[in-house]
Design a protein around this motif. Structure first.
Motif, PDB file in Angstrom:
ATOM      1  N   VAL A 186       0.842  -1.207   0.000  1.00 36.82           N
ATOM      2  CA  VAL A 186       0.000   0.000   0.000  1.00 36.82           C
ATOM      3  C   VAL A 186       0.875   1.254   0.000  1.00 36.82           C
ATOM      4  O   VAL A 186       0.550   2.252  -0.658  1.00 36.82           O
ATOM      5  CB  VAL A 186      -0.960  -0.011   1.215  1.00 36.82           C
ATOM      6  N   TRP A 187       1.999   1.209   0.724  1.00 38.07           N
ATOM      7  CA  TRP A 187       2.912   2.364   0.727  1.00 38.07           C
ATOM      8  C   TRP A 187       3.422   2.662  -0.678  1.00 38.07           C
ATOM      9  O   TRP A 187       3.481   3.833  -1.092  1.00 38.07           O
ATOM     10  CB  TRP A 187       4.099   2.103   1.650  1.00 38.07           C
ATOM     11  N   VAL A 188       3.773   1.628  -1.422  1.00 37.75           N
ATOM     12  CA  VAL A 188       4.258   1.821  -2.801  1.00 37.75           C
ATOM     13  C   VAL A 188       3.166   2.469  -3.659  1.00 37.75           C
ATOM     14  O   VAL A 188       3.437   3.409  -4.421  1.00 37.75           O
ATOM     15  CB  VAL A 188       4.709   0.481  -3.411  1.00 37.75           C
ATOM     16  N   LEU A 189       1.924   1.985  -3.535  1.00 44.33           N
ATOM     17  CA  LEU A 189       0.819   2.568  -4.306  1.00 44.33           C
ATOM     18  C   LEU A 189       0.624   4.041  -3.962  1.00 44.33           C
ATOM     19  O   LEU A 189       0.443   4.881  -4.852  1.00 44.33           O
ATOM     20  CB  LEU A 189      -0.469   1.792  -4.038  1.00 44.33           C
ATOM     21  N   LEU A 190       0.667   4.347  -2.666  1.00 42.86           N
ATOM     22  CA  LEU A 190       0.507   5.732  -2.234  1.00 42.86           C
ATOM     23  C   LEU A 190       1.678   6.603  -2.687  1.00 42.86           C
ATOM     24  O   LEU A 190       1.493   7.776  -3.062  1.00 42.86           O
ATOM     25  CB  LEU A 190       0.364   5.800  -0.717  1.00 42.86           C
ATOM     26  N   ALA A 191       2.891   6.045  -2.661  1.00 40.91           N
ATOM     27  CA  ALA A 191       4.074   6.792  -3.089  1.00 40.91           C
ATOM     28  C   ALA A 191       4.012   7.112  -4.576  1.00 40.91           C
ATOM     29  O   ALA A 191       4.346   8.228  -5.004  1.00 40.91           O
ATOM     30  CB  ALA A 191       5.338   6.000  -2.768  1.00 40.91           C
ATOM     31  N   VAL A 192       3.593   6.130  -5.365  1.00 43.34           N
ATOM     32  CA  VAL A 192       3.463   6.358  -6.814  1.00 43.34           C
ATOM     33  C   VAL A 192       2.402   7.421  -7.081  1.00 43.34           C
ATOM     34  O   VAL A 192       2.589   8.320  -7.915  1.00 43.34           O
ATOM     35  CB  VAL A 192       3.115   5.041  -7.540  1.00 43.34           C
ATOM     36  N   ASP A 193       1.279   7.330  -6.360  1.00 49.81           N
ATOM     37  CA  ASP A 193       0.211   8.318  -6.525  1.00 49.81           C
ATOM     38  C   ASP A 193       0.682   9.704  -6.108  1.00 49.81           C
ATOM     39  O   ASP A 193       0.389  10.713  -6.759  1.00 49.81           O
ATOM     40  CB  ASP A 193      -0.999   7.893  -5.693  1.00 49.81           C
ATOM     41  N   PHE A 194       1.444   9.760  -5.000  1.00 57.95           N
ATOM     42  CA  PHE A 194       1.996  11.032  -4.515  1.00 57.95           C
ATOM     43  C   PHE A 194       2.886  11.668  -5.583  1.00 57.95           C
ATOM     44  O   PHE A 194       2.759  12.862  -5.903  1.00 57.95           O
ATOM     45  CB  PHE A 194       2.801  10.774  -3.237  1.00 57.95           C
ATOM     46  N   ALA A 195       3.787  10.864  -6.154  1.00 62.64           N
ATOM     47  CA  ALA A 195       4.705  11.370  -7.181  1.00 62.64           C
ATOM     48  C   ALA A 195       3.968  11.757  -8.451  1.00 62.64           C
ATOM     49  O   ALA A 195       4.291  12.773  -9.088  1.00 62.64           O
ATOM     50  CB  ALA A 195       5.766  10.314  -7.487  1.00 62.64           C
ATOM     51  N   THR A 196       2.956  10.976  -8.812  1.00 60.59           N
ATOM     52  CA  THR A 196       2.183  11.268 -10.026  1.00 60.59           C
ATOM     53  C   THR A 196       1.467  12.599  -9.916  1.00 60.59           C
ATOM     54  O   THR A 196       1.477  13.419 -10.843  1.00 60.59           O
ATOM     55  CB  THR A 196       1.166  10.139 -10.273  1.00 60.59           C
ATOM     56  N   ARG A 197       0.848  12.831  -8.772  1.00 57.82           N
ATOM     57  CA  ARG A 197       0.138  14.095  -8.576  1.00 57.82           C
ATOM     58  C   ARG A 197       1.117  15.268  -8.520  1.00 57.82           C
ATOM     59  O   ARG A 197       0.821  16.359  -9.016  1.00 57.82           O
ATOM     60  CB  ARG A 197      -0.687  14.031  -7.290  1.00 57.82           C
ATOM     61  N   LEU A 198       2.272  15.049  -7.910  1.00 60.58           N
ATOM     62  CA  LEU A 198       3.263  16.112  -7.816  1.00 60.58           C
ATOM     63  C   LEU A 198       3.761  16.533  -9.198  1.00 60.58           C
ATOM     64  O   LEU A 198       3.942  17.723  -9.482  1.00 60.58           O
ATOM     65  CB  LEU A 198       4.443  15.652  -6.952  1.00 60.58           C
ATOM     66  N   LEU A 199       3.965  15.552 -10.084  1.00 58.85           N
ATOM     67  CA  LEU A 199       4.553  15.824 -11.396  1.00 58.85           C
ATOM     68  C   LEU A 199       3.528  16.210 -12.458  1.00 58.85           C
ATOM     69  O   LEU A 199       3.796  17.067 -13.302  1.00 58.85           O
ATOM     70  CB  LEU A 199       5.349  14.595 -11.866  1.00 58.85           C
TER      71      LEU A 199
END
Length: 324
Positions: free
Chosen positions: A47-60
C-alpha cells in the motif's frame, strides 16, 4: 477519457492504513509473532508503494491537486507511514533501505509541515496532531538506526526531532477542537497516537547506552511520564467511544487503529527499557486489542465497498470559529 485506476483516488488519509499496519508489524515482531509480522509488513509495504506512486504522479502531472491536498494535516501521514515502515525494515536488519526511507521522509517533511501549518484553523480535528506524529516518526526511525549502530550521530538528531515533536504537540493541542472526542469520525484518536509515538521515541532515546548520568535519568523519567499520559488519553477516548458509539466505515478509522497499535508498541518498548515486566504483559494485551480493531475496520471497509456506502473524506479538516 481513460478512467484512472481506483487506487489513484485514495485520499491522503489512507496513509493511516500504512501506519496502522506497519506499527502492528512492529508489535508482532516484539512479541515473537515473526511470520504474522512479516505478512503485515508486506501488506503495509504494498500500500505504501501505491501511495508513493500516486503522490509522485500528482506532484509531477497534477500539481494543482497535489497542492490542494498537501496543505491538509492528513498529507503528513505520508511522512509517518514512511518512518514506521522504515522502522520495521530496520528491525529486519535491512539498514540501507531503512536509511533511504529516512532520507526520503526527512526531505519531504519540511515541505509538507510548513504547508500544513500555514493552513491551520482555530479549531481542528485530531488530524492536527499529525504534525507531532510525523516529526516523532523521524525521531523513532533515526534512533532505531542509531541503536543498530548505523550512525551514532543519528541519536542526537533524533533527540532534536523528539523535542520539536513535543513542541508541535503543544501547538496542536491549542488548536484541537475537544468536541471531536465525542463526535470525531476516527481521527480524534491521533491525539493519543501522537503521545504514544512520542513515548516510543523517548524509550529509544533512553535505551542509548551513551547517555549517562542526568541526561539518561531525565529521559527515563520523561518516558514514564509520557506513557502515563498515553494510557490516560487511551482510556478517555475508549470511554468516549463507548458512550458515543459511531458505527460504519470511514477512512479516518485507520487513524483510530494506528494509535491503538502505537500505544501497544510504546508500552512494550517502555517496559523493556525501564525493566518493568508487567508493562510487557499490558503491551501484549493492548496489541491484541489493536489487531482486533484492525480486523474490524478492514471488515467494515469490505462491507462498505460492497454496498457502496463509504463515507466521503472532506478535503480540508472541519473548522469552527469560536465567538470572541
Amino acid at each position: 477519457m481513460t478512467q484512472r485506476p481506483a487506487w489513484t483516488e485514495m485520499p491522503p488519509a489512507a496513509g493511516a492504513f500504512v501506519i496502522a499496519t506497519g506499527i502492528l508489524s512492529v508489535g508482532l515482531h516484539l512479541t515473537d509473532f515473526e511470520t504474522l509480522s512479516r505478512i503485515a509488513l508486506a501488506v503495509a509495504g504494498v500500500v505504501w508503494v501505491l501511495l508513493a506512486v500516486d503522490f509522485a504522479t500528482r506532484l509531477l502531472w497534477d500539481h494543482s491537486r497535489w497542492e490542494t491536498e498537501s496543505d491538509t494535516p492528513p498529507a503528513l501521514t505520508a511522512i509517518a507511514a514512511t518512518t514506521v515502515l522504515g522502522t520495521r525494515i530496520a528491525l529486519l536488519g535491512w539498514h540501507a533501505m531503512a536509511v533511504a526511507l529516512l532520507v526520503l521522509a526527512a526531505a519531504v517533511w519540511p515541505v509538507l509541515l510548513v504547508s500544513v501549518l500555514r493552513h491551520w484553523n482555530r479549531r481542528m480535528p485530531g488530524a492536527a496532531f499529525l504534525v507531532c506524529v510525523s516529526t516523532q516518526g523521524l525521531a523513532v526511525l533515526g534512533s532505531t538506526l542509531a541503536l543498530a549502530h548505523v550512525a551514532d550521530w543519528l541519536m542526537p538528531a533524533a533527540l532534536v526531532f523528539f523535542i520539536l515533536g513535543l513542541i508541535l504537540y503543544a501547538a496542536a493541542f491549542t488548536h484541537f477542537d475537544f468536541t471531536q472526542i465525542w463526535k470525531g469520525a476516527g481521527d480524534q484518536w491521533v491525539a493519543a497516537g501522537a503521545v504514544a509515538i512520542s513515548t516510543l521515541a523517548a524509550s529509544k532515546l533512553a535505551a542509548w547506552p551513551h547517555w549517562t548520568g542526568n541526561p539518561h535519568n531525565t529521559l527515563r523519567v520523561v518516558t514514564a511520564i509520557l506513557l502515563t499520559v498515553t494510557l490516560l488519553a487511551y482510556v478517555v477516548l475508549c470511554v468516549a467511544e463507548i458512550m458515543r458509539y459511531r458505527p460504519g466505515y470511514d477512512v479516518r478509522r485507520w487513524a483510530t487503529v494506528f494509535p491503538l497499535g502505537m500505544t501497544a508498541v510504546a508500552t512494550l518498548s517502555t517496559g523493556a527499557v525501564l525493566e518493568v515486566p508487567w508493562l510487557h504483559a499490558l503491551g501484549k494485551a493492548l496489541l491484541a486489542f489493536a489487531i482486533a480493531a484492525w480486523i474490524l475496520v478492514a471488515v467494515e471497509w469490505m462491507i462498505s465497498t460492497r454496498t457502496g456506502r463509504i463515507a466521503p473524506t472532506p478535503r480540508t479538516p472541519p473548522a469552527r470559529t469560536s465567538p470572541r
